[in-house]
Scaffold this motif. Structure first.
Motif, PDB file in Angstrom:
ATOM      1  N   GLU A   1       2.834   9.417   4.808  1.00  0.00           N
ATOM      2  CA  GLU A   1       3.386  10.724   4.474  1.00  0.00           C
ATOM      3  C   GLU A   1       4.551  10.524   3.518  1.00  0.00           C
ATOM      4  OE1 GLU A   1       4.193  13.226   7.847  1.00  0.00           O
ATOM      5  OE2 GLU A   1       2.061  13.559   8.200  1.00  0.00           O
ATOM      6  N   ILE A   2       4.520  11.278   2.414  1.00  0.00           N
ATOM      7  CA  ILE A   2       5.505  11.131   1.350  1.00  0.00           C
ATOM      8  C   ILE A   2       6.416  12.355   1.362  1.00  0.00           C
ATOM      9  CG2 ILE A   2       5.788  10.574  -1.098  1.00  0.00           C
ATOM     10  CD1 ILE A   2       3.793   8.685   0.271  1.00  0.00           C
ATOM     11  N   ILE A   3       7.741  12.117   1.370  1.00  0.00           N
ATOM     12  CA  ILE A   3       8.719  13.205   1.323  1.00  0.00           C
ATOM     13  C   ILE A   3       9.088  13.441  -0.142  1.00  0.00           C
ATOM     14  CG2 ILE A   3      10.980  14.007   2.090  1.00  0.00           C
ATOM     15  CD1 ILE A   3      10.726  11.863   4.351  1.00  0.00           C
ATOM     16  N   CYS A   4       8.767  14.644  -0.630  1.00  0.00           N
ATOM     17  CA  CYS A   4       9.066  15.006  -2.022  1.00  0.00           C
ATOM     18  C   CYS A   4      10.112  16.114  -2.054  1.00  0.00           C
ATOM     19  CB  CYS A   4       7.807  15.469  -2.735  1.00  0.00           C
ATOM     20  SG  CYS A   4       6.468  14.288  -2.696  1.00  0.00           S
ATOM     21  N   ILE A   5      10.860  16.156  -3.174  1.00  0.00           N
ATOM     22  CA  ILE A   5      11.905  17.163  -3.331  1.00  0.00           C
ATOM     23  C   ILE A   5      11.720  17.863  -4.677  1.00  0.00           C
ATOM     24  CG2 ILE A   5      14.386  17.480  -3.662  1.00  0.00           C
ATOM     25  CD1 ILE A   5      14.856  15.312  -1.646  1.00  0.00           C
TER      26      ILE A   5
ATOM     27  N   LYS B   1       0.827  -1.218   0.000  1.00  0.00           N
ATOM     28  CA  LYS B   1       0.000   0.000   0.000  1.00  0.00           C
ATOM     29  C   LYS B   1       0.859   1.265   0.000  1.00  0.00           C
ATOM     30  CE  LYS B   1      -3.869  -2.276   0.380  1.00  0.00           C
ATOM     31  NZ  LYS B   1      -4.768  -2.341  -0.764  1.00  0.00           N
ATOM     32  N   GLN B   2       2.027   1.180   0.623  1.00  0.00           N
ATOM     33  CA  GLN B   2       2.905   2.340   0.697  1.00  0.00           C
ATOM     34  C   GLN B   2       3.405   2.728  -0.699  1.00  0.00           C
ATOM     35  OE1 GLN B   2       5.756   1.871   3.788  1.00  0.00           O
ATOM     36  NE2 GLN B   2       6.826   3.758   3.329  1.00  0.00           N
ATOM     37  N   SER B   3       3.742   1.733  -1.519  1.00  0.00           N
ATOM     38  CA  SER B   3       4.202   2.024  -2.877  1.00  0.00           C
ATOM     39  C   SER B   3       3.072   2.608  -3.719  1.00  0.00           C
ATOM     40  CB  SER B   3       4.743   0.760  -3.540  1.00  0.00           C
ATOM     41  OG  SER B   3       3.697  -0.091  -3.931  1.00  0.00           O
ATOM     42  N   LEU B   4       1.847   2.167  -3.434  1.00  0.00           N
ATOM     43  CA  LEU B   4       0.677   2.704  -4.126  1.00  0.00           C
ATOM     44  C   LEU B   4       0.489   4.186  -3.787  1.00  0.00           C
ATOM     45  CD1 LEU B   4      -1.439   1.288  -5.957  1.00  0.00           C
ATOM     46  CD2 LEU B   4      -2.933   1.198  -3.983  1.00  0.00           C
ATOM     47  N   ALA B   5       0.704   4.529  -2.511  1.00  0.00           N
ATOM     48  CA  ALA B   5       0.598   5.926  -2.078  1.00  0.00           C
ATOM     49  C   ALA B   5       1.667   6.785  -2.752  1.00  0.00           C
ATOM     50  CB  ALA B   5       0.742   6.003  -0.560  1.00  0.00           C
ATOM     51  N   GLU B   6       2.888   6.249  -2.851  1.00  0.00           N
ATOM     52  CA  GLU B   6       3.969   6.976  -3.524  1.00  0.00           C
ATOM     53  C   GLU B   6       3.650   7.193  -5.003  1.00  0.00           C
ATOM     54  OE1 GLU B   6       7.824   5.613  -0.849  1.00  0.00           O
ATOM     55  OE2 GLU B   6       7.635   4.897  -2.916  1.00  0.00           O
TER      56      GLU B   6
END
Length: 186
Positions: free
Chosen positions: A113-117, A80-85
């Motif tokens: 929570e996804i960390i984006c740059i 599920k985490q990869s799906l959120a990413e």
């Protein structure tokens, strides 16, 4: 602690499924995974529906062999985490996804929570530890299974004899084992 989680879950439920937040809800975890509180670092909160997947079949008639006749209990290969990413990457194509972590869950949803740059920011381009993500080759890492949770579902946390059919990937190792190579001079 569980009471606090329940209250926060109730709050998260009222926001959209992909929502930008100012600061991380778990700052110690975010910093461990590479987050810095400066320009160019963005955090998104994402919710993903829990449970199995369902086959899209018209009026429930399956013209298949009994083995493949299932409709409801179908398991998705990725977590599920990869799906959120992935969903975050589609909403924000200009950002690069560094990492993500579990936040909360209830009976229906899981929250991450996804960390984006932002690779265009000078504050990111000038720091040694993070500037590697500005390269062209780092576009959409989440779609190719190159983030931490992506490597997990690909089975790359294992080493040695247990990972002989996994590295560099399942597809390439299968091709290597099933291709007949006859050299000219042998």
């Amino acid at each position: 602690m569980s009471f606090l989680f329940k209250i926060r879950c109730w709050e998260y439920r009222h926001y959209p499924s992909i929502y930008r937040i100012k600061t991380p809800s778990r700052p110690e975890k975010a910093k461990k995974l590479g987050y810095k509180s400066k320009k160019g670092f963005v955090i998104y909160r994402v919710r993903v529906r829990r449970g199995n997947r369902k086959t899209c079949i018209k009026s429930g008639i399956v013209h298949r062999k009994p083995k493949n006749q299932g409709i409801t209990q179908i398991k998705f290969k990725r977590n599920k985490q990869s799906l959120a990413e992935e969903r975050t990457g589609k909403v924000c194509p200009n950002l690069r996804i560094l990492n993500s972590y579990w936040l909360n869950q209830d009976s229906i949803y899981k929250y991450f929570e996804i960390i984006c740059i932002d690779p265009v920011q000078n504050s990111v381009r000038n720091t040694k530890k993070v500037k590697w993500i500005c390269k062209e080759i780092c576009k959409h890492r989440e779609l190719r299974g190159l983030t931490s949770c992506g490597k997990k579902y690909r089975g790359l946390r294992k080493k040695g004899h247990r990972a002989s059919k996994i590295r560099p990937s399942v597809k390439s190792s299968w091709r290597r084992n099933n291709t007949l190579s006859l050299r000219r001079y042998r």
